[in-house]
Design a protein around this motif. Structure first.
Motif, short mmCIF file in Angstrom:
data_model
loop_
_atom_site.label_atom_id
_atom_site.label_comp_id
_atom_site.label_asym_id
_atom_site.label_seq_id
_atom_site.Cartn_x
_atom_site.Cartn_y
_atom_site.Cartn_z
N THR A 1 0.84 -1.21 0.00
CA THR A 1 0.00 0.00 0.00
C THR A 1 0.87 1.25 0.00
N TYR A 2 1.93 1.23 0.81
CA TYR A 2 2.87 2.37 0.86
C TYR A 2 3.43 2.66 -0.54
N TYR B 1 -3.42 -10.17 10.27
CA TYR B 1 -4.09 -9.68 9.04
C TYR B 1 -4.76 -8.34 9.30
N SER B 2 -5.62 -8.29 10.35
CA SER B 2 -6.38 -7.05 10.54
C SER B 2 -5.48 -5.90 10.97
N ALA B 3 -4.39 -6.23 11.70
CA ALA B 3 -3.44 -5.17 12.08
C ALA B 3 -2.76 -4.61 10.83
N SER B 4 -2.44 -5.50 9.88
CA SER B 4 -1.78 -5.01 8.66
C SER B 4 -2.75 -4.17 7.81
N LYS B 5 -4.03 -4.56 7.80
CA LYS B 5 -5.01 -3.76 7.07
C LYS B 5 -5.25 -2.42 7.78
N ASP C 1 -4.79 1.31 6.23
CA ASP C 1 -5.80 2.38 6.28
C ASP C 1 -5.18 3.66 6.86
N HIS C 2 -4.38 3.49 7.93
CA HIS C 2 -3.74 4.66 8.54
C HIS C 2 -2.80 5.35 7.56
N LEU C 3 -2.08 4.54 6.77
CA LEU C 3 -1.18 5.15 5.76
C LEU C 3 -2.00 5.99 4.77
#
Ligand code: NAD
Ligand code: DAU
Length: 347
Positions: free
Chosen positions: A105-106, A153-157, A161-163
Protein backbone atom coordinates in the motif's frame (compact mmCIF):
# COMPACT_ATOMS: atom_id res chain seq x y z
CA UNK A 1 -9.33 6.86 -18.29
CA UNK A 2 -6.81 4.18 -17.27
CA UNK A 3 -7.83 2.37 -14.09
CA UNK A 4 -5.23 0.35 -12.24
CA UNK A 5 -6.86 -2.48 -10.30
CA UNK A 6 -4.53 -4.30 -7.88
CA UNK A 7 -5.33 -7.88 -6.89
CA UNK A 8 -7.69 -8.33 -9.82
CA UNK A 9 -6.99 -12.07 -10.05
CA UNK A 10 -8.24 -12.71 -6.51
CA UNK A 11 -11.80 -13.29 -5.34
CA UNK A 12 -13.25 -9.77 -5.05
CA UNK A 13 -10.93 -8.25 -7.66
CA UNK A 14 -12.02 -10.85 -10.27
CA UNK A 15 -15.68 -10.18 -9.58
CA UNK A 16 -15.02 -6.43 -9.80
CA UNK A 17 -13.31 -6.77 -13.19
CA UNK A 18 -15.91 -9.21 -14.59
CA UNK A 19 -18.59 -6.69 -13.65
CA UNK A 20 -16.74 -3.55 -14.75
CA UNK A 21 -14.76 -4.31 -17.93
CA UNK A 22 -17.75 -5.19 -20.21
CA UNK A 23 -19.92 -2.35 -18.87
CA UNK A 24 -17.38 0.48 -18.73
CA UNK A 25 -15.81 0.27 -22.16
CA UNK A 26 -14.75 3.94 -22.08
CA UNK A 27 -12.15 2.97 -19.45
CA UNK A 28 -9.13 0.67 -19.71
CA UNK A 29 -8.61 -1.64 -16.73
CA UNK A 30 -5.04 -2.68 -15.88
CA UNK A 31 -5.10 -5.70 -13.58
CA UNK A 32 -1.91 -5.76 -11.49
CA UNK A 33 -1.52 -9.00 -9.57
CA UNK A 34 1.47 -10.97 -8.23
CA UNK A 35 -0.43 -14.24 -8.76
CA UNK A 36 -0.05 -15.63 -5.25
CA UNK A 37 -1.74 -18.89 -4.24
CA UNK A 38 -5.03 -16.94 -3.96
CA UNK A 39 -5.04 -15.72 -7.56
CA UNK A 40 -6.50 -17.48 -10.56
CA UNK A 41 -6.33 -15.94 -14.00
CA UNK A 42 -8.88 -18.49 -15.22
CA UNK A 43 -11.47 -16.45 -13.29
CA UNK A 44 -11.05 -13.81 -15.96
CA UNK A 45 -11.46 -15.79 -19.21
CA UNK A 46 -14.70 -13.93 -19.94
CA UNK A 47 -12.85 -10.61 -20.27
CA UNK A 48 -9.48 -11.82 -21.61
CA UNK A 49 -8.90 -10.33 -25.04
CA UNK A 50 -11.25 -7.38 -24.45
CA UNK A 51 -9.61 -4.22 -25.84
CA UNK A 52 -10.11 -2.36 -22.55
CA UNK A 53 -8.46 -5.03 -20.34
CA UNK A 54 -4.73 -5.62 -19.69
CA UNK A 55 -3.03 -7.97 -17.23
CA UNK A 56 0.34 -7.14 -15.66
CA UNK A 57 2.04 -9.56 -13.28
CA UNK A 58 3.74 -7.47 -10.59
CA UNK A 59 4.35 -7.47 -6.86
CA UNK A 60 3.13 -4.25 -5.27
CA UNK A 61 5.79 -4.67 -2.57
CA UNK A 62 8.35 -3.97 -5.33
CA UNK A 63 8.49 -0.16 -5.47
CA UNK A 64 10.30 -0.04 -8.82
CA UNK A 65 7.77 -2.36 -10.45
CA UNK A 66 4.91 -0.20 -9.15
CA UNK A 67 6.51 3.02 -10.39
CA UNK A 68 7.18 1.44 -13.80
CA UNK A 69 3.47 0.61 -14.12
CA UNK A 70 2.48 4.16 -13.25
CA UNK A 71 4.95 5.45 -15.86
CA UNK A 72 3.62 3.02 -18.47
CA UNK A 73 -0.12 3.54 -17.94
CA UNK A 74 -0.52 6.89 -16.15
CA UNK A 75 -3.59 5.67 -14.23
CA UNK A 76 -6.03 8.29 -12.97
CA UNK A 77 -7.85 5.86 -10.68
CA UNK A 78 -6.34 3.10 -8.53
CA UNK A 79 -8.68 0.51 -7.01
CA UNK A 80 -6.56 -1.30 -4.46
CA UNK A 81 -7.70 -4.85 -3.65
CA UNK A 82 -4.32 -6.64 -3.53
CA UNK A 83 -3.59 -8.10 -0.12
CA UNK A 84 -2.86 -11.23 1.79
CA UNK A 85 -6.41 -11.79 3.01
CA UNK A 86 -6.71 -14.92 5.13
CA UNK A 87 -6.67 -14.54 8.93
CA UNK A 88 -5.51 -18.12 9.68
CA UNK A 89 -2.53 -17.73 7.35
CA UNK A 90 -1.61 -14.46 9.06
CA UNK A 91 -1.44 -16.30 12.39
CA UNK A 92 0.92 -18.93 10.94
CA UNK A 93 3.08 -16.42 9.05
CA UNK A 94 2.53 -12.69 9.57
CA UNK A 95 5.50 -11.41 7.55
CA UNK A 96 3.89 -11.82 4.12
CA UNK A 97 0.97 -9.73 5.40
CA UNK A 98 3.18 -6.83 6.41
CA UNK A 99 4.95 -6.98 3.08
CA UNK A 100 1.89 -7.07 0.80
CA UNK A 101 -0.59 -5.10 2.88
CA UNK A 102 1.62 -2.42 4.46
CA UNK A 103 4.63 -2.06 2.13
CA UNK A 104 2.49 -2.71 -0.95
CA UNK A 105 0.00 0.00 0.00
CA UNK A 106 2.87 2.37 0.86
CA UNK A 107 4.44 1.84 -2.60
CA UNK A 108 1.15 2.56 -4.34
CA UNK A 109 0.58 5.70 -2.27
CA UNK A 110 4.06 6.93 -3.09
CA UNK A 111 3.55 6.26 -6.80
CA UNK A 112 0.28 8.24 -6.67
CA UNK A 113 2.03 11.10 -4.87
CA UNK A 114 4.86 11.15 -7.39
CA UNK A 115 2.48 11.08 -10.37
CA UNK A 116 -0.62 13.10 -9.49
CA UNK A 117 -0.75 16.83 -8.96
CA UNK A 118 -2.81 17.95 -5.92
CA UNK A 119 -6.54 17.46 -6.47
CA UNK A 120 -6.03 14.96 -9.32
CA UNK A 121 -6.34 11.20 -9.45
CA UNK A 122 -8.24 8.98 -7.02
CA UNK A 123 -6.93 6.18 -4.82
CA UNK A 124 -9.70 3.83 -3.67
CA UNK A 125 -8.54 1.69 -0.77
CA UNK A 126 -10.49 -1.54 -0.24
CA UNK A 127 -10.40 -2.47 3.43
CA UNK A 128 -12.16 -4.57 5.99
CA UNK A 129 -14.39 -4.27 9.06
CA UNK A 130 -11.82 -6.42 10.93
CA UNK A 131 -9.80 -3.26 11.62
CA UNK A 132 -12.38 -2.41 14.30
CA UNK A 133 -11.72 -5.58 16.30
CA UNK A 134 -14.52 -7.46 18.02
CA UNK A 135 -18.00 -6.38 19.08
CA UNK A 136 -19.75 -7.84 22.11
CA UNK A 137 -23.29 -9.20 21.75
CA UNK A 138 -24.70 -5.78 20.79
CA UNK A 139 -23.72 -2.66 18.84
CA UNK A 140 -22.41 -1.92 15.35
CA UNK A 141 -19.23 -0.68 13.67
CA UNK A 142 -19.65 2.89 12.43
CA UNK A 143 -17.09 4.99 10.57
CA UNK A 144 -16.21 6.50 13.96
CA UNK A 145 -15.48 3.21 15.75
CA UNK A 146 -11.87 3.23 17.02
CA UNK A 147 -9.46 0.80 15.39
CA UNK A 148 -8.67 -2.24 17.57
CA UNK A 149 -7.43 -5.06 15.30
CA UNK A 150 -6.94 -8.57 16.71
CA UNK A 151 -5.04 -10.60 14.09
CA UNK A 152 -1.85 -9.94 12.13
CA UNK A 153 -4.09 -9.68 9.04
CA UNK A 154 -6.38 -7.05 10.54
CA UNK A 155 -3.44 -5.17 12.08
CA UNK A 156 -1.78 -5.01 8.66
CA UNK A 157 -5.01 -3.76 7.07
CA UNK A 158 -5.44 -1.20 9.87
CA UNK A 159 -1.87 -0.01 9.22
CA UNK A 160 -2.66 0.34 5.51
CA UNK A 161 -5.80 2.38 6.28
CA UNK A 162 -3.74 4.66 8.54
CA UNK A 163 -1.18 5.15 5.76
CA UNK A 164 -3.94 6.17 3.35
CA UNK A 165 -5.33 8.70 5.86
CA UNK A 166 -1.85 10.08 6.50
CA UNK A 167 -1.31 10.57 2.75
CA UNK A 168 -4.69 12.33 2.54
CA UNK A 169 -3.92 14.70 5.43
CA UNK A 170 -0.22 15.29 4.89
CA UNK A 171 0.13 15.20 1.11
CA UNK A 172 -3.39 16.10 -0.01
CA UNK A 173 -3.87 12.75 -1.80
CA UNK A 174 -7.38 12.29 -3.20
CA UNK A 175 -8.35 8.98 -1.63
CA UNK A 176 -11.37 7.13 -0.26
CA UNK A 177 -11.51 4.08 2.02
CA UNK A 178 -14.19 1.42 2.27
CA UNK A 179 -14.40 -1.06 5.17
CA UNK A 180 -16.53 -4.05 4.23
CA UNK A 181 -17.86 -7.08 6.07
CA UNK A 182 -17.40 -10.75 5.04
CA UNK A 183 -17.92 -11.40 1.34
CA UNK A 184 -19.06 -14.63 -0.29
CA UNK A 185 -19.83 -15.70 -3.86
CA UNK A 186 -18.19 -17.17 -6.99
CA UNK A 187 -14.39 -17.54 -7.24
CA UNK A 188 -13.75 -17.41 -3.48
CA UNK A 189 -10.74 -19.49 -2.54
CA UNK A 190 -11.90 -22.59 -0.60
CA UNK A 191 -9.95 -21.72 2.54
CA UNK A 192 -12.65 -19.24 3.62
CA UNK A 193 -15.63 -20.49 5.62
CA UNK A 194 -18.38 -20.68 2.97
CA UNK A 195 -16.48 -22.22 0.00
CA UNK A 196 -14.55 -24.55 2.34
CA UNK A 197 -17.81 -25.87 3.81
CA UNK A 198 -19.36 -26.29 0.34
CA UNK A 199 -16.29 -28.20 -0.92
CA UNK A 200 -16.24 -30.44 2.16
CA UNK A 201 -20.00 -31.07 1.97
CA UNK A 202 -19.70 -32.16 -1.65
CA UNK A 203 -16.88 -34.56 -0.72
CA UNK A 204 -18.52 -35.67 2.56
CA UNK A 205 -15.51 -34.44 4.55
CA UNK A 206 -15.67 -33.07 8.11
CA UNK A 207 -16.88 -29.47 8.47
CA UNK A 208 -14.39 -27.86 10.89
CA UNK A 209 -16.21 -25.40 13.18
CA UNK A 210 -13.91 -23.24 15.30
CA UNK A 211 -14.77 -23.18 19.01
CA UNK A 212 -18.52 -23.45 19.57
CA UNK A 213 -19.51 -21.97 16.21
CA UNK A 214 -21.04 -18.98 18.00
CA UNK A 215 -18.90 -16.27 16.41
CA UNK A 216 -21.00 -13.91 14.33
CA UNK A 217 -20.10 -12.58 10.90
CA UNK A 218 -22.07 -10.19 8.70
CA UNK A 219 -22.31 -11.52 5.13
CA UNK A 220 -22.42 -9.63 1.84
CA UNK A 221 -22.67 -11.09 -1.67
CA UNK A 222 -19.52 -10.11 -3.56
CA UNK A 223 -21.15 -8.19 -6.43
CA UNK A 224 -23.03 -6.05 -3.90
CA UNK A 225 -19.60 -5.13 -2.48
CA UNK A 226 -18.32 -4.32 -5.98
CA UNK A 227 -21.33 -2.07 -6.70
CA UNK A 228 -20.79 -0.31 -3.37
CA UNK A 229 -17.16 0.38 -4.32
CA UNK A 230 -18.35 1.97 -7.59
CA UNK A 231 -20.91 4.07 -5.68
CA UNK A 232 -18.12 5.41 -3.45
CA UNK A 233 -15.69 5.96 -6.36
CA UNK A 234 -18.30 7.89 -8.34
CA UNK A 235 -20.19 9.78 -5.66
CA UNK A 236 -18.39 9.40 -2.32
CA UNK A 237 -16.61 12.37 -0.81
CA UNK A 238 -12.79 12.38 -1.18
CA UNK A 239 -10.98 11.86 2.10
CA UNK A 240 -13.94 9.95 3.57
CA UNK A 241 -14.40 6.42 4.82
CA UNK A 242 -17.55 4.38 4.11
CA UNK A 243 -18.58 1.18 5.87
CA UNK A 244 -20.16 -1.48 3.63
CA UNK A 245 -22.31 -4.32 4.92
CA UNK A 246 -25.44 -6.25 4.10
CA UNK A 247 -26.80 -6.77 7.58
CA UNK A 248 -26.86 -10.58 7.37
CA UNK A 249 -25.48 -11.24 10.85
CA UNK A 250 -25.28 -14.94 11.54
CA UNK A 251 -23.49 -17.31 13.89
CA UNK A 252 -21.07 -19.54 11.97
CA UNK A 253 -22.99 -22.65 12.98
CA UNK A 254 -26.19 -21.16 11.53
CA UNK A 255 -24.41 -20.39 8.25
CA UNK A 256 -23.35 -24.05 8.14
CA UNK A 257 -26.90 -25.28 8.82
CA UNK A 258 -28.19 -23.06 5.98
CA UNK A 259 -25.49 -24.41 3.65
CA UNK A 260 -26.39 -27.98 4.56
CA UNK A 261 -30.05 -27.31 3.77
CA UNK A 262 -29.26 -25.71 0.40
CA UNK A 263 -26.69 -28.36 -0.61
CA UNK A 264 -29.21 -31.09 0.31
CA UNK A 265 -31.93 -29.38 -1.75
CA UNK A 266 -29.65 -28.79 -4.73
CA UNK A 267 -28.03 -32.26 -4.81
CA UNK A 268 -30.66 -34.55 -3.31
CA UNK A 269 -28.28 -35.54 -0.49
CA UNK A 270 -29.74 -36.62 2.83
CA UNK A 271 -29.68 -33.64 5.22
CA UNK A 272 -28.99 -35.74 8.33
CA UNK A 273 -25.94 -37.31 6.67
CA UNK A 274 -24.54 -33.84 5.94
CA UNK A 275 -25.30 -32.60 9.49
CA UNK A 276 -23.19 -35.47 10.87
CA UNK A 277 -20.12 -33.95 9.16
CA UNK A 278 -20.10 -30.99 11.59
CA UNK A 279 -16.91 -31.28 13.67
CA UNK A 280 -15.98 -28.84 16.44
CA UNK A 281 -12.24 -28.04 16.40
CA UNK A 282 -9.81 -25.89 18.40
CA UNK A 283 -10.71 -22.22 18.25
CA UNK A 284 -8.73 -19.63 16.24
CA UNK A 285 -6.39 -17.66 18.55
CA UNK A 286 -7.68 -14.10 19.07
CA UNK A 287 -10.95 -15.07 17.35
CA UNK A 288 -13.18 -11.98 17.11
CA UNK A 289 -16.61 -12.75 18.56
CA UNK A 290 -18.86 -10.60 16.42
CA UNK A 291 -18.80 -8.21 13.47
CA UNK A 292 -21.78 -6.04 12.51
CA UNK A 293 -21.80 -3.06 10.17
CA UNK A 294 -23.80 0.12 10.45
CA UNK A 295 -24.16 1.00 6.74
CA UNK A 296 -26.25 4.14 7.33
CA UNK A 297 -23.67 6.47 5.78
CA UNK A 298 -23.35 4.74 2.41
CA UNK A 299 -27.11 4.15 2.28
CA UNK A 300 -28.17 7.70 3.08
CA UNK A 301 -25.37 9.57 1.27
CA UNK A 302 -25.02 7.40 -1.81
CA UNK A 303 -28.26 5.40 -1.95
CA UNK A 304 -26.42 2.06 -2.01
CA UNK A 305 -28.35 -0.99 -0.81
CA UNK A 306 -27.46 -4.64 -1.42
CA UNK A 307 -29.47 -6.53 -4.07
CA UNK A 308 -28.99 -10.08 -2.76
CA UNK A 309 -30.53 -11.48 0.41
CA UNK A 310 -28.45 -14.11 2.23
CA UNK A 311 -30.80 -16.85 0.99
CA UNK A 312 -30.60 -15.84 -2.70
CA UNK A 313 -26.86 -15.13 -2.55
CA UNK A 314 -26.04 -18.38 -0.77
CA UNK A 315 -28.09 -20.45 -3.21
CA UNK A 316 -26.38 -18.76 -6.18
CA UNK A 317 -23.03 -19.48 -4.55
CA UNK A 318 -23.79 -23.18 -3.94
CA UNK A 319 -25.00 -23.52 -7.55
CA UNK A 320 -21.81 -21.85 -8.81
CA UNK A 321 -19.57 -24.25 -6.86
CA UNK A 322 -21.65 -27.22 -8.03
CA UNK A 323 -21.28 -26.09 -11.65
CA UNK A 324 -17.58 -25.29 -11.24
CA UNK A 325 -16.23 -28.27 -9.30
CA UNK A 326 -13.18 -28.39 -11.60
CA UNK A 327 -12.28 -24.80 -10.59
CA UNK A 328 -12.47 -25.72 -6.94
CA UNK A 329 -10.48 -28.96 -7.39
CA UNK A 330 -7.75 -27.16 -9.28
CA UNK A 331 -7.23 -24.36 -6.78
CA UNK A 332 -7.18 -26.89 -3.95
CA UNK A 333 -4.32 -28.81 -5.55
CA UNK A 334 -0.61 -27.98 -5.72
CA UNK A 335 0.82 -25.31 -3.47
CA UNK A 336 -2.40 -24.84 -1.55
CA UNK A 337 -2.64 -28.57 -0.81
CA UNK A 338 0.92 -28.67 0.52
CA UNK A 339 0.21 -25.69 2.73
CA UNK A 340 -3.01 -27.22 3.99
CA UNK A 341 -1.22 -30.48 4.88
CA UNK A 342 1.55 -28.63 6.71
CA UNK A 343 -0.71 -26.29 8.63
CA UNK A 344 -3.96 -28.13 9.09
CA UNK A 345 -2.77 -31.74 9.18
CA UNK A 346 -5.58 -34.24 9.10
CA UNK A 347 -8.32 -31.73 9.82
P1 NAD B 1 -7.85 -12.78 -2.20
O1 NAD B 1 -6.89 -13.35 -1.23
O2 NAD B 1 -8.87 -13.66 -2.82
O3 NAD B 1 -7.08 -12.08 -3.40
C1 NAD B 1 -5.99 -11.23 -3.18
C2 NAD B 1 -5.32 -10.97 -4.51
O4 NAD B 1 -4.21 -10.08 -4.26
C3 NAD B 1 -4.72 -12.23 -5.16
O5 NAD B 1 -5.04 -12.25 -6.54
C4 NAD B 1 -3.23 -12.09 -4.93
O6 NAD B 1 -2.44 -12.70 -5.95
C5 NAD B 1 -3.07 -10.58 -4.93
N1 NAD B 1 -1.87 -10.16 -4.18
C6 NAD B 1 -1.52 -10.52 -2.93
N2 NAD B 1 -0.33 -9.97 -2.61
C7 NAD B 1 0.05 -9.24 -3.69
C8 NAD B 1 1.19 -8.45 -3.98
N3 NAD B 1 2.19 -8.30 -3.09
N4 NAD B 1 1.25 -7.82 -5.18
C9 NAD B 1 0.25 -7.97 -6.09
N5 NAD B 1 -0.83 -8.73 -5.88
C10 NAD B 1 -0.92 -9.36 -4.70
O7 NAD B 1 -8.54 -11.56 -1.43
P2 NAD B 1 -10.03 -11.01 -1.52
O8 NAD B 1 -10.88 -11.78 -0.60
O9 NAD B 1 -10.41 -10.88 -2.95
O10 NAD B 1 -9.84 -9.56 -0.87
C11 NAD B 1 -9.52 -8.44 -1.68
C12 NAD B 1 -9.41 -7.22 -0.79
O11 NAD B 1 -10.63 -6.99 -0.13
C13 NAD B 1 -8.34 -7.34 0.29
O12 NAD B 1 -7.70 -6.09 0.42
C14 NAD B 1 -9.13 -7.66 1.55
O13 NAD B 1 -8.47 -7.17 2.69
C15 NAD B 1 -10.41 -6.91 1.28
N6 NAD B 1 -11.62 -7.45 1.92
C16 NAD B 1 -11.93 -8.77 1.77
C17 NAD B 1 -13.12 -9.25 2.34
C18 NAD B 1 -13.52 -10.70 2.19
O14 NAD B 1 -14.49 -11.11 2.83
N7 NAD B 1 -12.87 -11.49 1.36
C19 NAD B 1 -13.95 -8.38 3.05
C20 NAD B 1 -13.58 -7.05 3.19
C21 NAD B 1 -12.42 -6.59 2.60
O1 DAU C 1 -14.79 -9.32 7.86
C1 DAU C 1 -14.11 -9.23 6.64
C2 DAU C 1 -13.05 -10.30 6.56
O2 DAU C 1 -13.73 -11.53 6.35
C3 DAU C 1 -12.03 -10.06 5.45
O3 DAU C 1 -11.32 -8.88 5.74
C4 DAU C 1 -11.06 -11.24 5.34
O4 DAU C 1 -10.19 -11.04 4.24
C5 DAU C 1 -11.86 -12.51 5.13
O5 DAU C 1 -10.98 -13.61 5.12
C6 DAU C 1 -12.92 -12.68 6.22
O6 DAU C 1 -12.27 -12.97 7.48
P1 DAU C 1 -12.87 -14.07 8.50
O7 DAU C 1 -11.80 -14.52 9.40
O8 DAU C 1 -14.13 -13.58 9.10
O9 DAU C 1 -13.27 -15.21 7.41
P2 DAU C 1 -13.12 -16.79 7.44
O10 DAU C 1 -13.85 -17.30 6.26
O11 DAU C 1 -11.70 -17.23 7.62
O12 DAU C 1 -13.91 -17.20 8.75
C7 DAU C 1 -15.27 -16.83 8.93
C8 DAU C 1 -15.69 -17.34 10.29
O13 DAU C 1 -15.74 -18.78 10.27
C9 DAU C 1 -14.74 -17.00 11.41
O14 DAU C 1 -15.48 -16.74 12.59
C10 DAU C 1 -13.89 -18.24 11.58
C11 DAU C 1 -14.85 -19.36 11.22
N1 DAU C 1 -14.26 -20.55 10.58
C12 DAU C 1 -13.48 -20.36 9.49
C13 DAU C 1 -12.91 -21.45 8.85
C14 DAU C 1 -12.01 -21.25 7.64
C15 DAU C 1 -14.56 -21.83 11.05
O15 DAU C 1 -15.31 -21.98 12.03
N2 DAU C 1 -14.01 -22.89 10.40
C16 DAU C 1 -13.18 -22.77 9.33
O16 DAU C 1 -12.68 -23.78 8.79
Amino acid sequence: MNILVTGGAGFIGSNFLLLSVPRRTDHTFINVDALTYAANLKNLVAIEGRPNYVFERADIADADAVMALFDKYGPELVVHFAAESHVDRSIKGPRAFLRANVEGTYNLLEACRATWSPGHGLFHHVSTDEVFGSLGPTGYFTEQTPYDPSSPYSASKAASDHLVRAWIRTFGLRAKITNCSNNYGPFQFPEKLIPLMIANLLERKPLPVYGKGENVRSWLYVTDHCEAIWAVIENGRPGETYNIGGGNELRNIDVIHQLIRIVAEETGAERAELERLITYVTDRPGHDLRYAIDATKIRTELGWVPKESFETGLRKTVRWYLANKAWSDEVRSGEYRTWIEQNYGAR
